[in-house]
Design a protein around this motif. Sequence first.
Motif, PDB file in Angstrom:
ATOM      1  N   TRP A 239       0.979  -1.071  -0.161  1.00 22.78           N
ATOM      2  CA  TRP A 239       0.157  -0.127   0.033  1.00 22.78           C
ATOM      3  C   TRP A 239       0.805   1.242  -0.278  1.00 22.78           C
ATOM      4  N   LEU A 240       2.003   1.025   0.496  1.00 26.18           N
ATOM      5  CA  LEU A 240       2.813   2.383   0.424  1.00 26.18           C
ATOM      6  C   LEU A 240       3.380   3.123  -0.746  1.00 26.18           C
ATOM      7  N   PRO A 241       3.856   2.464  -1.746  1.00 27.38           N
ATOM      8  CA  PRO A 241       4.295   3.058  -3.029  1.00 27.38           C
ATOM      9  C   PRO A 241       3.155   3.832  -3.622  1.00 27.38           C
ATOM     10  N   PRO A 242       1.823   3.129  -3.744  1.00 24.29           N
ATOM     11  CA  PRO A 242       0.945   4.191  -4.358  1.00 24.29           C
ATOM     12  C   PRO A 242       0.476   5.397  -3.795  1.00 24.29           C
ATOM     13  N   LEU A 243       0.638   5.150  -2.162  1.00 17.60           N
ATOM     14  CA  LEU A 243       0.442   6.554  -1.482  1.00 17.60           C
ATOM     15  C   LEU A 243       1.426   7.760  -1.973  1.00 17.60           C
ATOM     16  N   VAL A 244       2.419   7.367  -1.993  1.00 12.95           N
ATOM     17  CA  VAL A 244       3.809   7.825  -2.092  1.00 12.95           C
ATOM     18  C   VAL A 244       3.923   8.549  -3.722  1.00 12.95           C
ATOM     19  N   PHE A 245       3.859   7.503  -4.307  1.00  9.96           N
ATOM     20  CA  PHE A 245       4.191   7.744  -6.100  1.00  9.96           C
ATOM     21  C   PHE A 245       3.031   7.752  -6.789  1.00  9.96           C
ATOM     22  N   GLY A 246       1.944   7.339  -6.343  1.00 11.45           N
ATOM     23  CA  GLY A 246       0.645   7.251  -7.313  1.00 11.45           C
ATOM     24  C   GLY A 246       0.827   6.019  -7.841  1.00 11.45           C
ATOM     25  N   ARG A 247      -0.718   5.568  -8.256  1.00  5.29           N
ATOM     26  CA  ARG A 247      -0.746   4.225  -8.698  1.00  5.29           C
ATOM     27  C   ARG A 247       0.308   3.786  -9.871  1.00  5.29           C
ATOM     28  N   ASP A 248       0.624   2.616 -10.168  1.00  8.02           N
ATOM     29  CA  ASP A 248       1.162   2.071 -11.248  1.00  8.02           C
ATOM     30  C   ASP A 248       0.230   2.103 -12.508  1.00  8.02           C
ATOM     31  N   ILE A 249       0.806   2.837 -13.420  1.00  6.85           N
ATOM     32  CA  ILE A 249      -0.585   3.023 -14.833  1.00  6.85           C
ATOM     33  C   ILE A 249      -0.118   2.076 -15.799  1.00  6.85           C
ATOM     34  N   VAL A 250       1.057   0.891 -15.652  1.00  5.92           N
ATOM     35  CA  VAL A 250       1.373   0.125 -16.826  1.00  5.92           C
ATOM     36  C   VAL A 250       0.218  -1.074 -16.856  1.00  5.92           C
ATOM     37  N   SER A 251      -0.167  -1.143 -18.168  1.00  7.17           N
ATOM     38  CA  SER A 251      -1.165  -2.067 -18.569  1.00  7.17           C
ATOM     39  C   SER A 251      -0.394  -3.366 -18.867  1.00  7.17           C
ATOM     40  N   LEU A 252      -0.712  -4.580 -18.558  1.00 10.06           N
ATOM     41  CA  LEU A 252      -0.439  -5.892 -19.067  1.00 10.06           C
ATOM     42  C   LEU A 252      -1.231  -6.694 -19.859  1.00 10.06           C
ATOM     43  N   GLN A 253      -2.023  -6.001 -20.576  1.00  4.89           N
ATOM     44  CA  GLN A 253      -3.165  -6.782 -20.950  1.00  4.89           C
ATOM     45  C   GLN A 253      -2.656  -7.764 -22.139  1.00  4.89           C
ATOM     46  N   SER A 254      -1.663  -7.574 -22.736  1.00  4.86           N
ATOM     47  CA  SER A 254      -0.927  -8.334 -23.445  1.00  4.86           C
ATOM     48  C   SER A 254      -0.760  -9.725 -22.785  1.00  4.86           C
ATOM     49  N   VAL A 255      -0.708  -9.813 -21.572  1.00  7.43           N
ATOM     50  CA  VAL A 255      -0.177 -11.137 -21.149  1.00  7.43           C
ATOM     51  C   VAL A 255      -1.263 -12.085 -21.092  1.00  7.43           C
ATOM     52  N   GLN A 256      -2.732 -11.589 -21.463  1.00  2.07           N
ATOM     53  CA  GLN A 256      -3.875 -12.524 -21.781  1.00  2.07           C
ATOM     54  C   GLN A 256      -3.552 -13.263 -23.015  1.00  2.07           C
ATOM     55  N   HIS A 257      -2.608 -12.941 -23.847  1.00  4.45           N
ATOM     56  CA  HIS A 257      -2.136 -13.660 -25.116  1.00  4.45           C
ATOM     57  C   HIS A 257      -1.016 -13.508 -25.088  1.00  4.45           C
ATOM     58  N   PRO A 258      -0.124 -14.255 -24.474  1.00  6.51           N
ATOM     59  CA  PRO A 258       1.371 -14.026 -24.276  1.00  6.51           C
ATOM     60  C   PRO A 258       2.141 -14.716 -25.536  1.00  6.51           C
ATOM     61  N   ARG A 259       1.252 -15.321 -26.358  1.00  3.77           N
ATOM     62  CA  ARG A 259       2.216 -16.145 -27.785  1.00  3.77           C
ATOM     63  C   ARG A 259       2.036 -15.182 -28.874  1.00  3.77           C
ATOM     64  N   ASP A 260       1.244 -13.871 -28.953  1.00  2.65           N
ATOM     65  CA  ASP A 260       1.171 -13.276 -29.984  1.00  2.65           C
ATOM     66  C   ASP A 260       2.427 -12.830 -30.492  1.00  2.65           C
ATOM     67  N   ALA A 261       3.206 -12.046 -29.752  1.00  2.00           N
ATOM     68  CA  ALA A 261       4.555 -11.484 -30.322  1.00  2.00           C
ATOM     69  C   ALA A 261       5.281 -12.436 -30.727  1.00  2.00           C
ATOM     70  N   PHE A 262       5.288 -13.794 -30.284  1.00  3.34           N
ATOM     71  CA  PHE A 262       6.084 -14.861 -30.715  1.00  3.34           C
ATOM     72  C   PHE A 262       5.555 -15.341 -32.090  1.00  3.34           C
ATOM     73  N   VAL A 263       4.403 -15.665 -32.220  1.00 14.36           N
ATOM     74  CA  VAL A 263       3.852 -15.975 -33.483  1.00 14.36           C
ATOM     75  C   VAL A 263       4.132 -14.630 -34.473  1.00 14.36           C
ATOM     76  N   ALA A 264       3.992 -13.485 -34.190  1.00  9.19           N
ATOM     77  CA  ALA A 264       3.946 -12.230 -35.266  1.00  9.19           C
ATOM     78  C   ALA A 264       5.435 -12.459 -35.763  1.00  9.19           C
ATOM     79  N   ALA A 265       6.481 -12.440 -34.587  1.00  4.61           N
ATOM     80  CA  ALA A 265       7.903 -12.781 -35.124  1.00  4.61           C
ATOM     81  C   ALA A 265       8.232 -13.728 -35.887  1.00  4.61           C
ATOM     82  N   GLN A 266       7.524 -14.994 -35.570  1.00  8.31           N
ATOM     83  CA  GLN A 266       7.842 -16.188 -36.527  1.00  8.31           C
ATOM     84  C   GLN A 266       7.260 -16.014 -37.861  1.00  8.31           C
ATOM     85  N   ALA A 267       6.049 -15.269 -38.035  1.00  6.38           N
ATOM     86  CA  ALA A 267       5.378 -15.080 -39.217  1.00  6.38           C
ATOM     87  C   ALA A 267       6.190 -14.266 -40.186  1.00  6.38           C
ATOM     88  N   ALA A 268       6.626 -13.259 -39.296  1.00  4.59           N
ATOM     89  CA  ALA A 268       7.306 -12.011 -40.320  1.00  4.59           C
ATOM     90  C   ALA A 268       8.619 -12.531 -40.841  1.00  4.59           C
TER      91      ALA A 268
END
Length: 440
Positions: free
Chosen positions: A407-436
């Motif tokens: 609880w301490l860091p958000p009170l001092v520095f504010g909420r972390d606003i990094v989204s990790l939505q891509s973790v729901q589809h972890p293979r997308d980057a690998f599949v795209a790299a392989q296709a390219a």
Amino acid sequence: MVKVLVVGGGYAGFYTAWGLERRLKPGEAEVTVIDPRPYMTYQPFLPEVAAGSVEARFAAVSLRSHLHRTTIIAGSVTSIDHAARTAYVRTPDDELTVTYDVIVVTAGAVTRTLPIAGVAGHGIGLKHVEEAVAVRDRLLVAFDRASGLPAGPERQRLLTVTVVGGGFTGVEGFGELLSLATSLLDRYPGLGFEDLRFHLVEASGRILPEVSQQPGEWVVRSLQRRGGRVHLNTFLLSAEDGHVVLSDGDEFDSGLIVWTAGNAANPVVATHTDLPVNARGQVVVRPDLRIGTAEEPVADAWAAGDNAAVPDLSVNRPGALTVPNAQHAVRQGRLLARNIVATLRGRDPKPYVHHNLGVVATLGLGRGIFQSGPVVVKGFPAWVMHRGYHALAVPTWERKIRVLLGWLPPLVFGRDIVSLQSVQHPRDAFVAAQAAQSER
């Protein structure tokens, strides 16, 4: 040894197994817990997980880390044949048959859904850690996308949030998400307060039924002052393609629809067991948490938590049942462990009597509501009470310390606003790299 089977590792199941480990002598009984998830979810933290105030893993209490002498089976009970003392279990890899001497049914409840067009395809619940994380990530991604769009329908859709259900989960989730969204505006200069559209939809005439009328009305006014719109006596009629249609005549496109409209009976308990259940699909339970009635007890069977119809002895009203919430489930689980040990040693079990300690809810960072009888506390003091209570209530000192430090860091520095939505589809980057690379 006596084989004790605990069906479900939520509040009641975890505390039952935890208590049995502490009280049973070596060789006195063998305890097994079956749950599809390897952790107990501390659900009161989920609104804060969705808002980024609590780290997602801190809302999950590992079963294996704290139940050292209990066998954990990662699977789902599909049916219970108590006459044969047998439970049938589906795991990711196999179908199992588990025999027992004593059963403890603490399978909890499931999210109550309604056949409303579009909800299945666009709605998301707020009952599990994964759902809370997904809600947060979707809102953060919506801000990123909206910041690159001109004012118009698509930007408006992305910044419109609809929460269906005005109980504790819905109101806390709504207040926390509204708090997160307004704090994000400082990081997105192109977006303004007028771009946000937050709707809370409740079918009854009031929110937070656990508090009295006036505190509930104060919560509505507080949310409205912060820019939220509260629709009372209103039903969600449709959400097809994210287009929300309400019974009060309001219509709008919503990028995020959170469904918190109550709980339903666990289908396994309601329809796949020979144990007695009531009309709502809950196991019929005596005051001492043994399954059955005073006239017809069921031998070697116990139940507690949201899947059990536990008589409420603290009120002078025939037929009254305890409210299905965390406060009761935790205390019932603790008593259940004591009562099982007592019966194994030839003593009588004790009835469950619990007087309400009051209710407390967060409405966003620095805002809350608390009521115990006629005493009502609002605003920042209630928010502090909310955090203090849940820091003490979350099981194990390891989790308490992690939550307090987290609880301490958000009170001092504010909420972390990094989204990790891509973790729901972890293979997308690998599949795209392989296709390219294959196109070279």
